[in-house]
Design a protein around this motif. Structure first.
Motif, short mmCIF file in Angstrom:
data_model
loop_
_atom_site.label_atom_id
_atom_site.label_comp_id
_atom_site.label_asym_id
_atom_site.label_seq_id
_atom_site.Cartn_x
_atom_site.Cartn_y
_atom_site.Cartn_z
N LEU A 54 100.38 22.92 42.64
CA LEU A 54 98.91 22.92 42.64
C LEU A 54 98.35 21.99 43.71
N LEU A 55 99.15 21.02 44.13
CA LEU A 55 98.71 20.10 45.18
C LEU A 55 98.35 20.87 46.44
N ASP A 56 99.26 21.74 46.87
CA ASP A 56 99.02 22.53 48.08
C ASP A 56 97.90 23.54 47.85
N GLU A 57 97.82 24.09 46.65
CA GLU A 57 96.79 25.08 46.37
C GLU A 57 95.40 24.47 46.42
N LEU A 58 95.25 23.25 45.91
CA LEU A 58 93.95 22.60 45.95
C LEU A 58 93.57 22.24 47.38
N GLY A 59 94.57 21.84 48.17
CA GLY A 59 94.29 21.56 49.58
C GLY A 59 93.80 22.80 50.30
N GLN A 60 94.43 23.93 50.03
CA GLN A 60 94.01 25.19 50.65
C GLN A 60 92.63 25.60 50.14
N TYR A 61 92.38 25.32 48.86
CA TYR A 61 91.07 25.67 48.30
C TYR A 61 89.95 24.93 49.02
N ILE A 62 90.14 23.64 49.30
CA ILE A 62 89.11 22.88 50.01
C ILE A 62 88.88 23.46 51.40
N GLN A 63 89.95 23.84 52.07
CA GLN A 63 89.83 24.31 53.44
C GLN A 63 89.23 25.72 53.53
N THR A 64 89.67 26.63 52.68
CA THR A 64 89.27 28.04 52.84
C THR A 64 88.71 28.69 51.58
N GLY A 65 88.88 28.06 50.43
CA GLY A 65 88.48 28.70 49.18
C GLY A 65 89.61 29.53 48.59
N GLY A 66 90.41 30.14 49.46
CA GLY A 66 91.58 30.90 49.02
C GLY A 66 91.25 31.93 47.96
N ARG A 67 92.17 32.13 47.06
CA ARG A 67 92.01 33.15 46.01
C ARG A 67 91.12 32.68 44.88
N TYR A 68 90.68 31.43 44.93
CA TYR A 68 89.87 30.90 43.84
C TYR A 68 88.36 31.07 44.07
N LEU A 69 87.97 31.47 45.25
CA LEU A 69 86.56 31.42 45.63
C LEU A 69 85.71 32.42 44.85
N SER A 70 84.64 31.92 44.24
CA SER A 70 83.66 32.78 43.57
C SER A 70 82.70 33.35 44.60
N SER A 71 82.07 34.47 44.27
CA SER A 71 81.19 35.15 45.21
C SER A 71 79.73 35.01 44.81
N VAL A 72 78.90 34.74 45.80
CA VAL A 72 77.45 34.66 45.55
C VAL A 72 76.87 36.05 45.30
N LYS A 73 77.67 37.08 45.54
CA LYS A 73 77.20 38.44 45.26
C LYS A 73 77.00 38.68 43.76
N ASN A 74 77.58 37.79 42.95
CA ASN A 74 77.46 37.94 41.50
C ASN A 74 76.17 37.35 40.94
N ILE A 75 75.31 36.83 41.79
CA ILE A 75 74.09 36.17 41.33
C ILE A 75 73.27 37.03 40.37
N PRO A 76 73.05 38.33 40.67
CA PRO A 76 72.27 39.14 39.72
C PRO A 76 72.87 39.19 38.32
N ASN A 77 74.19 39.01 38.21
CA ASN A 77 74.83 39.02 36.89
C ASN A 77 74.51 37.77 36.09
N TYR A 78 74.22 36.67 36.79
CA TYR A 78 73.89 35.42 36.10
C TYR A 78 72.45 35.45 35.57
N TYR A 79 71.61 36.20 36.24
CA TYR A 79 70.20 36.29 35.85
C TYR A 79 69.80 37.76 35.72
N PRO A 80 70.35 38.46 34.73
CA PRO A 80 70.17 39.92 34.62
C PRO A 80 68.73 40.36 34.36
N ASN A 81 67.92 39.49 33.76
CA ASN A 81 66.55 39.88 33.41
C ASN A 81 65.51 39.41 34.43
N LEU A 82 65.99 38.87 35.53
CA LEU A 82 65.08 38.36 36.56
C LEU A 82 65.38 39.05 37.90
N HIS A 83 64.40 39.06 38.77
CA HIS A 83 64.60 39.63 40.10
C HIS A 83 65.17 38.55 41.02
#
Length: 264
Positions: A54-83
């Motif tokens: 996990l040491l190497d994975e966290l280092g990669q996460y800081i640099q690139t996000g890697g496979r852990y990165l969440s997407s801002v495209k999901n914003i409408p899902n967080y606020y389904p009743n709002l525009h």
């Protein structure tokens, strides 16, 4: 923007009181961690090696996000009743609306953590190594989704560092917590040199892994017992996600409240 200055100041006080409460746990934290440090040398090599990965994975996460990165495209899902379509829309929402979205995420992730810990715990030794990276991934995803709910972009490297600092905060003793809170208080400050100093401390993520080993790795030895590990796994994972969610909400919430107060 509908948050009044009086309301923001009241809510900021709540967060600051929470920060002070963290210091009340120092004695019990030290007592609680003592057996884990003593027993650390008895932790099987396969667990030590798995957590070290996990040491190497966290280092990669800081640099690139890697496979852990969440997407801002999901914003409408967080606020389904709002525009709400992007981070600019999120940033003008009332803080209380952001809090509600974060609460839903927290409850969802705790259920996932409980199920995940139980299913990986039921197999004992054979499924334990699967559970460790899954738990870290769930914690990272939870913090990133919270960042998005408060209007911050986890695609940015500095925001990924903030996520790791939150992980580090949860795993630290009281001295470490105070130091991290001092660092994070400068994160959005006007002093660019202070911010660069925080950004330069990329070695901090190593402490997260070492603390993860001390606090989580040894506890997960209980999951080595087939069937009984179901109960231990469910409890440990739910508790770990609950702790990180509480810290993430408070730390991101404080950032957003302070930024709002600057606009008044």
């Amino acid at each position: 923007m509908t948050d009044s200055k009086e309301w923001l100041l009241t809510e900021l006080k709540i967060v600051e009181d929470w920060e002070k409460d963290q210091s009340d746990l120092w004695f019990w934290e030290k007592i609680g961690r003592l057996p884990f440090k003593i027993m650390d040398k008895w932790t099987p090599d396969f667990i030590q090696k798995k957590i070290s990965v996990l040491l190497d994975e966290l280092g990669q996460y800081i640099q690139t996000g890697g496979r852990y990165l969440s997407s801002v495209k999901n914003i409408p899902n967080y606020y389904p009743n709002l525009h709400v379509r992007d981070l600019d829309d999120v940033r003008i929402l009332p803080v209380s609306t952001m809090d509600s979205a974060v609460e839903k995420i927290t409850n969802n992730r705790k259920r996932i953590a409980t199920f995940q810990g139980a299913t990986t715990g039921i197999g004992g030794l054979f499924t334990l190594t699967i559970d460790i990276p899954l738990l870290l991934s769930l914690q990272l995803k939870t913090l990133q989704d919270m960042a998005i709910c408060y209007g911050y972009n986890p695609n940015e490297k500095e925001e990924r560092l903030f996520v790791v600092k939150c992980l580090q905060f949860v795993s630290s003793d009281i001295v470490g917590k105070q130091a991290i809170l001092a660092q994070l208080s400068q994160f959005d400050g006007p002093d660019e040199s202070s911010r660069r100093e925080v950004m330069s401390e990329l070695q901090g993520w190593r402490e997260v892994v070492f603390s993860f080993r001390d606090q989580i790795g040894w506890k997960k030895l209980f999951q080595m017992i087939p069937i009984a590990g179901l109960v231990f796994g469910a409890f440990i994972n739910r508790s770990a996600v609950n702790d990180i969610a509480e810290a993430g909400k408070m730390l991101y919430r404080k950032r957003r409240i302070i930024e709002r107060l600057r606009q008044h």
